[in-house]
Write a protein that holds these residues in place. Structure first.
Motif, mmCIF file in Angstrom:
data_model
loop_
_atom_site.group_PDB
_atom_site.id
_atom_site.type_symbol
_atom_site.label_atom_id
_atom_site.label_comp_id
_atom_site.label_asym_id
_atom_site.label_seq_id
_atom_site.Cartn_x
_atom_site.Cartn_y
_atom_site.Cartn_z
ATOM 1 N N MET A 131 52.392 42.135 53.984
ATOM 2 C CA MET A 131 52.412 40.835 54.405
ATOM 3 C C MET A 131 51.209 40.377 53.832
ATOM 4 O O MET A 131 51.381 39.273 52.835
ATOM 5 C CB MET A 131 52.571 40.525 55.785
ATOM 6 C CG MET A 131 52.577 38.751 55.884
ATOM 7 S SD MET A 131 52.691 38.399 57.747
ATOM 8 C CE MET A 131 54.317 38.833 58.239
ATOM 9 N N ALA A 132 50.043 40.993 53.834
ATOM 10 C CA ALA A 132 48.825 40.387 53.390
ATOM 11 C C ALA A 132 49.035 40.598 51.796
ATOM 12 O O ALA A 132 48.437 39.551 50.961
ATOM 13 C CB ALA A 132 47.769 41.331 53.832
ATOM 14 N N LEU A 133 49.540 41.411 51.293
ATOM 15 C CA LEU A 133 49.586 41.733 49.870
ATOM 16 C C LEU A 133 50.585 40.957 49.162
ATOM 17 O O LEU A 133 50.302 40.027 48.416
ATOM 18 C CB LEU A 133 50.054 43.262 49.331
ATOM 19 C CG LEU A 133 49.149 44.428 49.414
ATOM 20 C CD1 LEU A 133 49.858 45.712 49.304
ATOM 21 C CD2 LEU A 133 48.023 44.061 48.518
ATOM 22 N N GLU A 134 51.741 40.389 49.946
ATOM 23 C CA GLU A 134 52.704 39.608 49.508
ATOM 24 C C GLU A 134 51.936 38.143 49.302
ATOM 25 O O GLU A 134 52.087 37.493 48.398
ATOM 26 C CB GLU A 134 53.803 39.477 50.403
ATOM 27 C CG GLU A 134 54.770 38.527 49.951
ATOM 28 C CD GLU A 134 56.218 38.711 50.875
ATOM 29 O OE1 GLU A 134 56.573 37.631 51.608
ATOM 30 O OE2 GLU A 134 56.685 39.851 51.123
ATOM 31 N N VAL A 135 51.232 37.743 50.621
ATOM 32 C CA VAL A 135 50.667 36.497 50.562
ATOM 33 C C VAL A 135 49.505 36.291 49.585
ATOM 34 O O VAL A 135 49.093 35.182 48.870
ATOM 35 C CB VAL A 135 49.951 36.092 51.905
ATOM 36 C CG1 VAL A 135 49.098 34.880 52.171
ATOM 37 C CG2 VAL A 135 51.393 35.970 53.015
ATOM 38 N N ALA A 136 48.674 37.198 49.446
ATOM 39 C CA ALA A 136 47.340 37.402 48.453
ATOM 40 C C ALA A 136 47.962 37.299 46.881
ATOM 41 O O ALA A 136 47.461 36.710 46.290
ATOM 42 C CB ALA A 136 46.598 38.542 48.584
ATOM 43 N N ASP A 137 49.117 37.911 46.773
ATOM 44 C CA ASP A 137 49.708 37.911 45.316
ATOM 45 C C ASP A 137 50.663 36.653 45.148
ATOM 46 O O ASP A 137 51.027 36.489 44.011
ATOM 47 C CB ASP A 137 50.448 39.226 45.152
ATOM 48 C CG ASP A 137 50.787 39.544 43.596
ATOM 49 O OD1 ASP A 137 49.877 39.148 42.851
ATOM 50 O OD2 ASP A 137 51.843 39.842 43.420
ATOM 51 N N GLY A 138 51.028 35.929 46.103
ATOM 52 C CA GLY A 138 51.819 34.866 45.823
ATOM 53 C C GLY A 138 51.295 33.636 45.118
ATOM 54 O O GLY A 138 52.061 32.803 44.484
#
Length: 138
Positions: A131-138
């Motif tokens: 989730m953190a990667l998805e939000v950071a890369d979003g």
């Protein structure tokens, strides 16, 4: 640059969510333009990570934003509307985040909190890292 700052005390079972997610993130492929930081117990010393960033995803144990065991994202507006805290060790991350507007950092940087209230199992740690990667890369 977007950053994922994982905060908490890896030696305290009630506060090790952020460090455990940090350890998991080290096993993942980090997208270009995303930096992963072990924030540990740095407190106000983490402020410089918010400068010159577009988005900062903070990973930490949370209180009062959801049900125990629920993995969630909390946007800056929800953090700002939460009950006021006074400076002190127990104020922790919330106090740090509430300092950002006074320093002129908000609204220049988007701040999103990824967290869970209560102890986390391996599945929750893996889900939080993703989730953190998805939000950071979003």
């Amino acid at each position: 640059m977007n950053k994922i700052v994982c905060a908490g005390n890896r030696f305290c079972p009630e506060d090790c969510f952020g460090p455990l997610v940090y350890d998991r993130l080290l096993l993942e492929t980090i997208p270009p333009g995303v930096e992963v930081i072990d924030g540990g117990l740095a407190g106000l010393d983490l402020l410089h990570h918010f400068e010159d960033s577009d988005r900062v995803v903070v990973v930490d144990r949370v209180h009062g934003f959801g049900e125990p065991g629920e993995l969630l994202t909390v946007m800056w507006d929800e953090i700002a509307q939460s009950k006021a805290v006074e400076y002190g060790h127990s104020a922790g991350l919330q106090y740090l985040l509430l300092c950002l507007p006074a320093l002129g950092i908000i609204p220049q940087v988007e701040v999103i909190l990824v967290g869970q209230d209560g102890s986390a199992d391996e599945a929750a740690i893996v889900a939080a890292a993703r989730m953190a990667l998805e939000v950071a890369d979003g």
